[in-house]
Design a protein around this motif. Structure first.
Motif, PDB file in Angstrom:
ATOM      1  N   ALA A 187       2.004  -8.309 -10.025  1.00 40.94           N
ATOM      2  CA  ALA A 187       3.206  -8.875 -10.644  1.00 40.94           C
ATOM      3  C   ALA A 187       4.440  -8.686  -9.768  1.00 40.94           C
ATOM      4  CB  ALA A 187       3.439  -8.229 -12.008  1.00 40.94           C
ATOM      5  N   ARG A 188       4.328  -7.869  -8.721  1.00 43.81           N
ATOM      6  CA  ARG A 188       5.451  -7.512  -7.843  1.00 43.81           C
ATOM      7  C   ARG A 188       6.610  -6.944  -8.643  1.00 43.81           C
ATOM      8  NH1 ARG A 188       5.399  -9.132  -2.410  1.00 43.81           N
ATOM      9  NH2 ARG A 188       7.655  -9.344  -2.382  1.00 43.81           N
ATOM     10  N   ILE A 189       6.265  -5.942  -9.485  1.00 38.77           N
ATOM     11  CA  ILE A 189       7.259  -5.267 -10.314  1.00 38.77           C
ATOM     12  C   ILE A 189       7.152  -3.766 -10.087  1.00 38.77           C
ATOM     13  CG2 ILE A 189       7.979  -4.716 -12.679  1.00 38.77           C
ATOM     14  CD1 ILE A 189       6.996  -7.475 -13.519  1.00 38.77           C
ATOM     15  N   VAL A 190       8.308  -3.147  -9.876  1.00 38.67           N
ATOM     16  CA  VAL A 190       8.415  -1.694  -9.866  1.00 38.67           C
ATOM     17  C   VAL A 190       8.937  -1.301 -11.241  1.00 38.67           C
ATOM     18  CG1 VAL A 190       9.610   0.306  -8.894  1.00 38.67           C
ATOM     19  CG2 VAL A 190       8.900  -1.558  -7.389  1.00 38.67           C
ATOM     20  N   ARG A 191       8.242  -0.375 -11.898  1.00 38.54           N
ATOM     21  CA  ARG A 191       8.685   0.103 -13.208  1.00 38.54           C
ATOM     22  C   ARG A 191       9.173   1.539 -13.062  1.00 38.54           C
ATOM     23  NH1 ARG A 191       4.499  -3.393 -14.497  1.00 38.54           N
ATOM     24  NH2 ARG A 191       5.053  -4.889 -16.113  1.00 38.54           N
TER      25      ARG A 191
ATOM     26  N   LEU B  70      22.792   6.119  -5.761  1.00 42.07           N
ATOM     27  CA  LEU B  70      21.421   6.453  -5.391  1.00 42.07           C
ATOM     28  C   LEU B  70      20.895   7.554  -6.293  1.00 42.07           C
ATOM     29  CD1 LEU B  70      22.009   6.614  -1.535  1.00 42.07           C
ATOM     30  CD2 LEU B  70      21.126   4.692  -2.852  1.00 42.07           C
ATOM     31  N   THR B  71      19.654   7.390  -6.715  1.00 39.94           N
ATOM     32  CA  THR B  71      19.027   8.413  -7.535  1.00 39.94           C
ATOM     33  C   THR B  71      17.529   8.428  -7.272  1.00 39.94           C
ATOM     34  OG1 THR B  71      18.825   9.255  -9.799  1.00 39.94           O
ATOM     35  CG2 THR B  71      18.763   6.891  -9.542  1.00 39.94           C
ATOM     36  N   THR B  72      16.963   9.618  -7.188  1.00 38.94           N
ATOM     37  CA  THR B  72      15.526   9.764  -6.982  1.00 38.94           C
ATOM     38  C   THR B  72      14.825   9.527  -8.314  1.00 38.94           C
ATOM     39  OG1 THR B  72      15.897  11.349  -5.214  1.00 38.94           O
ATOM     40  CG2 THR B  72      13.704  11.325  -6.206  1.00 38.94           C
ATOM     41  N   MET B  73      13.789   8.686  -8.266  1.00 43.27           N
ATOM     42  CA  MET B  73      13.099   8.297  -9.493  1.00 43.27           C
ATOM     43  C   MET B  73      11.593   8.308  -9.304  1.00 43.27           C
ATOM     44  SD  MET B  73      15.611   6.830 -11.675  1.00 43.27           S
ATOM     45  CE  MET B  73      14.556   5.917 -12.745  1.00 43.27           C
ATOM     46  N   LEU B  74      10.896   8.622 -10.377  1.00 43.30           N
ATOM     47  CA  LEU B  74       9.453   8.425 -10.463  1.00 43.30           C
ATOM     48  C   LEU B  74       9.249   6.949 -10.801  1.00 43.30           C
ATOM     49  CD1 LEU B  74       6.632   9.824 -10.635  1.00 43.30           C
ATOM     50  CD2 LEU B  74       7.053  10.027 -13.081  1.00 43.30           C
ATOM     51  N   TYR B  75       8.292   6.312 -10.146  1.00 49.53           N
ATOM     52  CA  TYR B  75       8.101   4.886 -10.375  1.00 49.53           C
ATOM     53  C   TYR B  75       6.613   4.543 -10.397  1.00 49.53           C
ATOM     54  CZ  TYR B  75       6.876   4.198  -5.477  1.00 49.53           C
ATOM     55  OH  TYR B  75       6.241   4.256  -4.272  1.00 49.53           O
TER      56      TYR B  75
ATOM     57  N   ASP C  85       0.834  -1.217   0.000  1.00 48.66           N
ATOM     58  CA  ASP C  85       0.000   0.000   0.000  1.00 48.66           C
ATOM     59  C   ASP C  85       0.862   1.258   0.000  1.00 48.66           C
ATOM     60  OD1 ASP C  85      -2.265  -1.567   0.013  1.00 48.66           O
ATOM     61  OD2 ASP C  85      -2.710  -1.251   2.150  1.00 48.66           O
ATOM     62  N   LEU C  86       1.938   1.246   0.791  1.00 49.54           N
ATOM     63  CA  LEU C  86       2.837   2.401   0.827  1.00 49.54           C
ATOM     64  C   LEU C  86       3.465   2.619  -0.548  1.00 49.54           C
ATOM     65  CD1 LEU C  86       5.362   3.157   3.678  1.00 49.54           C
ATOM     66  CD2 LEU C  86       5.774   3.789   1.325  1.00 49.54           C
ATOM     67  N   LEU C  87       3.935   1.547  -1.174  1.00 45.67           N
ATOM     68  CA  LEU C  87       4.515   1.667  -2.522  1.00 45.67           C
ATOM     69  C   LEU C  87       3.490   2.216  -3.516  1.00 45.67           C
ATOM     70  CD1 LEU C  87       6.588  -1.619  -2.787  1.00 45.67           C
ATOM     71  CD2 LEU C  87       7.483   0.706  -2.707  1.00 45.67           C
ATOM     72  N   ALA C  88       2.239   1.792  -3.380  1.00 43.30           N
ATOM     73  CA  ALA C  88       1.193   2.238  -4.300  1.00 43.30           C
ATOM     74  C   ALA C  88       0.830   3.707  -4.086  1.00 43.30           C
ATOM     75  CB  ALA C  88      -0.048   1.366  -4.142  1.00 43.30           C
ATOM     76  N   ARG C  89       0.923   4.195  -2.858  1.00 44.22           N
ATOM     77  CA  ARG C  89       0.546   5.583  -2.542  1.00 44.22           C
ATOM     78  C   ARG C  89       1.571   6.597  -3.023  1.00 44.22           C
ATOM     79  NH1 ARG C  89      -0.370   3.694   2.567  1.00 44.22           N
ATOM     80  NH2 ARG C  89       1.382   4.864   3.395  1.00 44.22           N
ATOM     81  N   GLN C  90       2.820   6.221  -3.022  1.00 42.75           N
ATOM     82  CA  GLN C  90       3.877   7.166  -3.376  1.00 42.75           C
ATOM     83  C   GLN C  90       4.185   7.106  -4.869  1.00 42.75           C
ATOM     84  OE1 GLN C  90       4.468   9.279  -1.235  1.00 42.75           O
ATOM     85  NE2 GLN C  90       4.158   8.331   0.743  1.00 42.75           N
ATOM     86  N   GLN C  91       4.890   8.109  -5.355  1.00 39.18           N
ATOM     87  CA  GLN C  91       5.291   8.146  -6.757  1.00 39.18           C
ATOM     88  C   GLN C  91       6.799   8.226  -6.925  1.00 39.18           C
ATOM     89  OE1 GLN C  91       3.314  11.117  -9.153  1.00 39.18           O
ATOM     90  NE2 GLN C  91       1.585  11.155  -7.748  1.00 39.18           N
ATOM     91  N   PHE C  92       7.483   8.717  -5.880  1.00 38.99           N
ATOM     92  CA  PHE C  92       8.924   8.912  -5.965  1.00 38.99           C
ATOM     93  C   PHE C  92       9.630   8.038  -4.941  1.00 38.99           C
ATOM     94  CE2 PHE C  92       7.280  12.792  -7.787  1.00 38.99           C
ATOM     95  CZ  PHE C  92       8.107  12.974  -8.883  1.00 38.99           C
ATOM     96  N   GLY C  93      10.770   7.515  -5.334  1.00 42.50           N
ATOM     97  CA  GLY C  93      11.589   6.730  -4.433  1.00 42.50           C
ATOM     98  C   GLY C  93      13.049   6.890  -4.819  1.00 42.50           C
ATOM     99  N   THR C  94      13.913   6.325  -4.007  1.00 41.74           N
ATOM    100  CA  THR C  94      15.350   6.374  -4.264  1.00 41.74           C
ATOM    101  C   THR C  94      15.801   5.000  -4.723  1.00 41.74           C
ATOM    102  OG1 THR C  94      15.620   8.062  -2.561  1.00 41.74           O
ATOM    103  CG2 THR C  94      17.603   6.911  -3.282  1.00 41.74           C
TER     104      THR C  94
END
Length: 152
Positions: free
Chosen positions: A49-53, A38-43, A17-26
Motif C-alpha cells: 500500500a506504500r503506507i507508513v503507520r 522531528l520526533t523518533t517514532m515506532l512505525y 527492504d530497509l524500511l521493513a527491517r527497521q522499527q524506529f525512524g525520525t
C-alpha cells in the motif's frame, strides 16, 4: 588525500527492504514557523500500500502540525551510519480509538510485530482507548536514500 567512494542511490526495492527491517525512524512534520519538527517514532511499513503507520496520542503537537500541513517525511537509519532511507508523502491522522476493538484499535494492534503481540489483547485495546491513541498514515509518494560502501 584520496577521494573515498561516492554514495550510491538505493533502488526502490532496497529502500522498501530497509524500511521493513527497521522499527524506529525520525518523523519530520512542518511547524507553523515553517521549521521542521522531528520526533523518533515506532512505525510499521506496508510496502504494497506504500503506507507508513505510526501510533501516537491525539494531543501530540505532531498531530496538530499534520492537520495544518499534511506533508511529512520519515527518515530511517540503515544498518550502518552510512545508509538511510527517507519516505516522503502526505499524512493523515485517524479518528481516536474510542471503543476497545474498534477499527482504529485493530489497526494499531496490527502494527505490532507478531512476536510482540500482547498476551491480553482486550487489556491492550482498553489501554489504547484510555491513552487516546490514533494512527498517523503516511502515504508515501517518494522514497529515496543512499548507502556508502566503506570497508572498515
Amino acid at each position: 588525500m584520496t577521494q573515498g567512494p561516492a554514495p550510491r542511490s538505493l533502488s526502490n526495492e532496497a529502500l522498501s527492504d530497509l524500511l521493513a527491517r527497521q522499527q524506529f525512524g525520525t518523523l519530520a512534520t512542518v511547524k507553523q514557523s515553517g521549521h521542521p519538527h522531528l520526533t523518533t517514532m515506532l512505525y510499521s511499513w506496508d510496502p504494497e500500500a506504500r503506507i507508513v503507520r505510526l501510533s501516537t496520542t491525539a494531543d501530540r503537537i505532531k498531530v496538530k502540525h499534520l492537520q495544518r500541513n499534511p506533508r511529512a517525511a520519515l527518515h530511517v537509519q540503515g544498518d550502518d551510519v552510512w545508509s538511510f532511507a527517507v519516505a516522503e508523502g502526505t499524512a493523515e491522522a485517524s479518528e481516536l480509538t474510542t471503543v476497545p476493538g474498534d477499527a482504529v484499535g485493530r489497526e494499531l494492534l496490527a502494527m505490532i510485530p507478531t512476536a510482540a503481540k500482547p498476551e491480553d489483547e482486550d487489556a491492550f485495546l482498553n489501554q489504547l482507548v484510555a491513552e487516546r491513541r490514533i494512527v498517523i498514515r503516511l502515504r508515501v509518494e517518494r522514497l529515496y536514500g543512499t548507502a556508502l560502501d566503506i570497508n572498515g
